[in-house]
Design a protein around this motif. Sequence first.
Motif, PDB file in Angstrom:
ATOM      1  N   ASN A  32       2.361   1.676  -3.502  1.00 40.71           N
ATOM      2  CA  ASN A  32       1.346   2.143  -4.449  1.00 40.71           C
ATOM      3  C   ASN A  32       1.043   3.631  -4.260  1.00 40.71           C
ATOM      4  O   ASN A  32       0.872   4.377  -5.230  1.00 40.71           O
ATOM      5  N   LYS A  33       0.978   4.032  -2.997  1.00 43.57           N
ATOM      6  CA  LYS A  33       0.680   5.434  -2.695  1.00 43.57           C
ATOM      7  C   LYS A  33       1.826   6.350  -3.153  1.00 43.57           C
ATOM      8  O   LYS A  33       1.600   7.423  -3.747  1.00 43.57           O
ATOM      9  N   LYS A  58       0.827  -1.214   0.000  1.00 45.72           N
ATOM     10  CA  LYS A  58       0.000   0.000   0.000  1.00 45.72           C
ATOM     11  C   LYS A  58       0.858   1.259   0.000  1.00 45.72           C
ATOM     12  O   LYS A  58       0.563   2.252  -0.693  1.00 45.72           O
ATOM     13  N   MET A  83       0.733   3.714  -8.421  1.00 47.24           N
ATOM     14  CA  MET A  83       0.509   2.538  -9.280  1.00 47.24           C
ATOM     15  C   MET A  83      -0.019   1.381  -8.429  1.00 47.24           C
ATOM     16  O   MET A  83      -0.065   1.467  -7.197  1.00 47.24           O
ATOM     17  N   GLU A  84      -0.428   0.306  -9.105  1.00 42.01           N
ATOM     18  CA  GLU A  84      -0.937  -0.876  -8.414  1.00 42.01           C
ATOM     19  C   GLU A  84       0.082  -2.005  -8.513  1.00 42.01           C
ATOM     20  O   GLU A  84       0.267  -2.603  -9.577  1.00 42.01           O
ATOM     21  N   MET A  85       0.795  -2.281  -7.438  1.00 45.49           N
ATOM     22  CA  MET A  85       1.734  -3.394  -7.418  1.00 45.49           C
ATOM     23  C   MET A  85       0.950  -4.691  -7.218  1.00 45.49           C
ATOM     24  O   MET A  85       0.326  -4.889  -6.185  1.00 45.49           O
TER      25      MET A  85
END
Length: 625
Positions: free
Chosen positions: A253-254, A250, A258-260
């Motif tokens: 990503n923040k 999280k 992006m979305e790991m």
Amino acid sequence: MTGEDVTPAIGIDLGIRRSCMAVCRHQDKVEIFINEGGYKTTASYVAFTPTECLTGDDAYDHYTTNLFPANTVYEVQRLIGRRFNDPEVQKLIKRCSFKVIKGTYGLPKVVVEYKGKQKEYSAEEISSMHLVHLKNLEESYLGTTVKDVVITVPPYFNDSQRQATKVAAHLAGLDVLQIIDKPIAAAIAYGLHKKTTETNVLIFDLDDVAFDVSIVTTDEKGRLTVKATGGDTHFGGKEIVDIMVDHIVKEFNKKHQMEMDITENSRTLRRLKDSVQWAMQDLISNSETTISIDSSYNAIDFSTSITRDKFEDITNSFFSKCIETLASFLQDAKIYNTDVDHIVLVGVFTRIPKVQQLLREFFNVNELLKSINVIEVVAHGAAIHAANLIHKKREKAKTLPIVPLLQTVTLSIGVDAHDGVFSVIIPRNTPIPTTNEKIYFTTIDNQRSIPFNVYQGERSRAKDNKWLGEFEVAVSPAPKGKSKVTVAFSVDADGTLNCKIKELTTGLKKEFIINHNKEKISHEVIKKMVKDAEKYKMEDKEYIKIMHARNVLKEYIYNVQRRMKTIGSTDKTRLHAKEIKKMETAIKAANQYIDKNQELADVDEYKKVQDQLEKLCVDIIAQLV
């Protein structure tokens, strides 16, 4: 405890994920074995490759490279001594990377690709491969042969699991002095077996894959007993690691917008978990640490600092569950906090300061027993116990008179009377000359003879042993079980097997000789037969259970059929023809099931067929009462 010139006994903490070994050679001074990588614990993993079988840390390293995850076996303790349909086995199957199938007699079998071929192994065989590796490490460390061991198992292990662990050890060439509970070993490590007052000891065991809490009591004679055990066998340190991994994802990503997706990249996930574990280790002695991963995702480097307070806040749910589980266990065991005299810490995750703080607050104490390394404490206690046992064994041997060696029966001798089970008449290692006998009954109505096949060996199923010969005994026709014969076997000093038969109804006798040494079995073959018996001990045990369930079902069918024959004309008028037909159809189906499945069905399946038949027949026959 043991002398320099004497091969010492070893203590093995056979862990679900990692194992630890120790030796006690001098007055409770314990040495922990160091493996080839310099570590004091060894991974309980076995991996199969196209060219070799890897064990220990090599197998674990191979697994983490993700080359052949389906061919790496771990947590075999969750399989050993259990049946395929056991809920614990089913849980492991759902989450493990290797394949487990239902093998012979309903026992689980691990399926792997090894040297280009598909192989099936029992849990005992996999465990024995790991134990062979541990044995080799021990012998390399000590510079001498290792045979005698004490092995620890979880306190909730039943007799079948303990016996299966013994089988694995024997397959590995080890002699098991005793299987003991892990909490008992931990208590011994702290000398609690020397106490002469009644004491309650809480063993708090938190490793990466399981959480066990136990109360061990001591009495005035120093005897240790596991009074109560509880916890959660599927909750452990891996939960806290997962919580931290989720937090880092999280944060990543923040920070990078992006979305790991780590579920698609096992290598990234492994690196994240390793980094978290190193950070947790660092926070044991430091108030702050840094988690850094080069090229963590999409070639992006990631680094973040974390304080101990922040770590404890993020993982608060984990610590809360630990204490809730502990409180529930004590309540179920009807033990008050004030009843606990000592608290022993076991398992790598009890090193976390927050865990220790919560335990002190919960019991309102200042001291926890943790002076012995929490990862080594179980092996430590097992080694002390092994030294005590080997010392007693040698002292006892000194007091025994010298007895001349006697020739013995090298392999058990017996018969298959009717159901495929090997009925032993003369057990292995019986001194000769010797005589023994058993009574056998007819198994069907109006049977005119009983055929016997004579076998020699150690397997429960007759046909798995060496066939020696056969004979047949005429009996008087009578209802099932009424005619019977005595079969007496005697082996003389020359090794000749004599058979004497007596038909008990008529008193007629018959005698003949089977020279079972006419094809002398070599010492190597005998050793192999004995080893095979040990190897397949669990399968044989299940075979006996299955044949018993099968015979009970057959006996029930026989009794119902006899009852139906005794129903008179008056009874028949009271029973509707449709109901009688139902019974006949059900009996026919049950007989067909027996004929079709023979030895392949489970005990539970035979019982299910019998339960269904009983429910139908009892309801119908009850109308006549």
